[in-house]
Scaffold this active site. Structure first.
Site, PDB file in Angstrom:
ATOM      1  N   TYR A  94      -7.018  -4.477   3.153  1.00 45.74           N
ATOM      2  CA  TYR A  94      -8.221  -3.960   2.500  1.00 45.74           C
ATOM      3  C   TYR A  94      -9.072  -5.076   1.898  1.00 45.74           C
ATOM      4  O   TYR A  94     -10.254  -4.885   1.642  1.00 45.74           O
ATOM      5  CB  TYR A  94      -7.835  -2.916   1.440  1.00 45.74           C
ATOM      6  CG  TYR A  94      -7.125  -1.736   2.056  1.00 45.74           C
ATOM      7  CD1 TYR A  94      -7.808  -0.828   2.850  1.00 45.74           C
ATOM      8  CD2 TYR A  94      -5.755  -1.551   1.885  1.00 45.74           C
ATOM      9  CE1 TYR A  94      -7.161   0.228   3.454  1.00 45.74           C
ATOM     10  CE2 TYR A  94      -5.096  -0.492   2.487  1.00 45.74           C
ATOM     11  CZ  TYR A  94      -5.805   0.394   3.267  1.00 45.74           C
ATOM     12  OH  TYR A  94      -5.162   1.437   3.881  1.00 45.74           O
ATOM     13  N   HIS A  99       3.003   0.870  -1.114  1.00 43.98           N
ATOM     14  CA  HIS A  99       3.375  -0.081  -0.073  1.00 43.98           C
ATOM     15  C   HIS A  99       4.531  -0.955  -0.549  1.00 43.98           C
ATOM     16  O   HIS A  99       4.473  -1.528  -1.638  1.00 43.98           O
ATOM     17  CB  HIS A  99       2.181  -1.001   0.261  1.00 43.98           C
ATOM     18  CG  HIS A  99       1.103  -0.319   1.042  1.00 43.98           C
ATOM     19  ND1 HIS A  99      -0.188  -0.792   1.106  1.00 43.98           N
ATOM     20  CD2 HIS A  99       1.119   0.814   1.797  1.00 43.98           C
ATOM     21  CE1 HIS A  99      -0.910   0.011   1.865  1.00 43.98           C
ATOM     22  NE2 HIS A  99      -0.146   0.986   2.292  1.00 43.98           N
ATOM     23  N   HIS A 141      -5.895  10.167   7.307  1.00 43.53           N
ATOM     24  CA  HIS A 141      -5.558   8.842   6.787  1.00 43.53           C
ATOM     25  C   HIS A 141      -6.816   8.053   6.410  1.00 43.53           C
ATOM     26  O   HIS A 141      -6.735   7.093   5.643  1.00 43.53           O
ATOM     27  CB  HIS A 141      -4.722   8.072   7.805  1.00 43.53           C
ATOM     28  CG  HIS A 141      -3.720   7.152   7.175  1.00 43.53           C
ATOM     29  ND1 HIS A 141      -2.706   7.601   6.357  1.00 43.53           N
ATOM     30  CD2 HIS A 141      -3.585   5.800   7.208  1.00 43.53           C
ATOM     31  CE1 HIS A 141      -1.981   6.582   5.936  1.00 43.53           C
ATOM     32  NE2 HIS A 141      -2.500   5.472   6.418  1.00 43.53           N
ATOM     33  N   ARG A 166      -0.564  10.077   1.023  1.00 42.70           N
ATOM     34  CA  ARG A 166      -0.267  10.214   2.446  1.00 42.70           C
ATOM     35  C   ARG A 166      -0.361  11.693   2.804  1.00 42.70           C
ATOM     36  O   ARG A 166      -0.193  12.565   1.955  1.00 42.70           O
ATOM     37  CB  ARG A 166       1.134   9.701   2.765  1.00 42.70           C
ATOM     38  CG  ARG A 166       1.337   8.213   2.537  1.00 42.70           C
ATOM     39  CD  ARG A 166       2.748   7.804   2.942  1.00 42.70           C
ATOM     40  NE  ARG A 166       2.963   6.366   2.812  1.00 42.70           N
ATOM     41  CZ  ARG A 166       3.499   5.781   1.736  1.00 42.70           C
ATOM     42  NH1 ARG A 166       3.902   6.527   0.707  1.00 42.70           N
ATOM     43  NH2 ARG A 166       3.667   4.466   1.691  1.00 42.70           N
ATOM     44  N   LYS A 198       7.681   7.381   1.111  1.00 40.82           N
ATOM     45  CA  LYS A 198       8.614   6.865   2.108  1.00 40.82           C
ATOM     46  C   LYS A 198       9.868   6.332   1.430  1.00 40.82           C
ATOM     47  O   LYS A 198       9.812   5.747   0.357  1.00 40.82           O
ATOM     48  CB  LYS A 198       7.948   5.758   2.922  1.00 40.82           C
ATOM     49  CG  LYS A 198       6.868   6.259   3.877  1.00 40.82           C
ATOM     50  CD  LYS A 198       6.340   5.127   4.729  1.00 40.82           C
ATOM     51  CE  LYS A 198       5.317   5.637   5.742  1.00 40.82           C
ATOM     52  NZ  LYS A 198       4.788   4.540   6.582  1.00 40.82           N
ATOM     53  N   ARG A 252      -7.256   8.104   2.736  1.00 49.49           N
ATOM     54  CA  ARG A 252      -6.372   7.139   2.054  1.00 49.49           C
ATOM     55  C   ARG A 252      -6.928   5.718   2.195  1.00 49.49           C
ATOM     56  O   ARG A 252      -6.926   4.949   1.232  1.00 49.49           O
ATOM     57  CB  ARG A 252      -4.966   7.249   2.655  1.00 49.49           C
ATOM     58  CG  ARG A 252      -3.913   6.333   2.033  1.00 49.49           C
ATOM     59  CD  ARG A 252      -2.549   6.757   2.546  1.00 49.49           C
ATOM     60  NE  ARG A 252      -1.544   5.715   2.472  1.00 49.49           N
ATOM     61  CZ  ARG A 252      -0.795   5.456   1.397  1.00 49.49           C
ATOM     62  NH1 ARG A 252      -0.957   6.165   0.290  1.00 49.49           N
ATOM     63  NH2 ARG A 252       0.110   4.508   1.420  1.00 49.49           N
TER      64      ARG A 252
END
Length: 303
Positions: free
Chosen positions: A280, A271, A245, A157, A181, A248
């Site tokens: 994806y 994630h 992004h 990120r 995160k 990524r």
């Protein structure tokens, strides 16, 4: 406690419990400010005065185009913004219910407009190679090369890239430790081209464990905006408008296309929900569908 005081108490709790990014916390505050403004306009002095119908009215107002001067209209909020807004409301109401400050959840049964999920734009392998190998020359070239190679190599990120310290890297084993995160740490592999570029960068200056890997002005860690601007310059010769992004997204798409291992790609990206990673798989299917449409004699479409 007034609604504003309740929101401030909730935000302090949310920050302590969830450890959100500054961006997420600011988004929650903006969304809840809209709720407070609506309550003030309607003369509602308590969250108990909110009902599902009142919340639906607020959502409809925010979604509707707003009148402007000169017979023009400003766009209302997009469906994804309204879904995020409702998520902030629900989180607030759950907190207030647990704290005994709210007798009922006014968001129960309230739905936002349906979100049409857009597939992310990615670079193909050749475009990604061209980008990471672009050299603008000058004193920033070694930093640019290491930054782009690591970005694409490990699928970081933007915030993770900017906050990286040399102590987070193990270049002998080809690994990087990032804090993602929710303060979750993950260990990621670093490709050989990125390792070589990082070693070359380390040889040029201070590379102590606490020193930032990518420096901005005055030796401070590079800022997100500086990375965005640098990437815009590096990609100025490409057909696609590249943003951080996108690297990524490209990493995830290429990894999944080559491995087919959705769980591993989920772990690499950090994630929490595999449904986030599954987007994806749709990208991969789009590629297969284009090949099929172009090659199969019974699938070719009329122009």
């Amino acid at each position: 406690m007034t609604p504003r005081e309740a929101v401030e108490a909730f935000l302090r709790h949310f920050e302590a419990e969830r450890v959100p990014s500054a961006h997420t916390l600011a988004a929650y505050r903006r969304d809840l400010d809209k709720l407070i403004a609506y309550m003030d306009a309607e003369g509602l002095s308590s969250f108990d005065a909110l009902t599902p119908d009142r919340l639906r009215t607020l959502i409809a107002r925010l979604h509707r185009p707003l009148p402007k001067k000169g017979n023009k209209q400003a766009k209302g909020l997009e469906p994804n913004s309204l879904q995020r807004l409702l998520s902030a409301f629900r989180t607030l109401f759950r907190y207030l219910t647990r704290e005994g400050q709210l007798a009922h959840d006014p968001a129960l049964g309230v739905r936002g407009p349906k979100v049409r999920r857009k597939l992310p734009v990615v670079l193909d392998a050749d475009e990604a190679k061209e980008l990471v190998e672009t050299n603008l020359g000058g004193s920033l070239a070694p930093r640019d090369t290491a930054m782009m190679e690591l970005f694409y190599s490990s699928g970081l990120r933007l915030s993770e890239l900017c906050g990286l310290r040399w102590g987070d890297l193990d270049l002998e084993d080809g690994q990087v430790r990032v804090l993602g995160k929710g303060n979750k740490t993950r260990i990621l592999p670093v490709g050989r081209f990125a390792v070589a570029a990082l070693k070359a960068l380390a040889a040029l200056g201070e590379a102590g464990p606490e020193h930032p890997v990518f420096k901005g002005r005055g030796g401070a860690p590079i800022g997100a905006r500086a990375v965005q601007l640098r990437l815009a310059r590096l990609s100025s010769g490409q057909a696609k408008r590249v943003h951080p992004h996108m690297l990524r997204h490209s990493f995830a798409s290429h990894m999944l296309e080559s491995s087919g291992d959705l769980r591993s790609v989920q772990e690499l990206l950090g994630h929490a929900d595999i449904a986030t990673t599954q987007i994806y798989t749709h990208l991969d299917f789009q590629h297969l569908a284009r090949v099929y449409d172009a090659a199969h004699p019974r699938a070719k479409r009329k122009g």
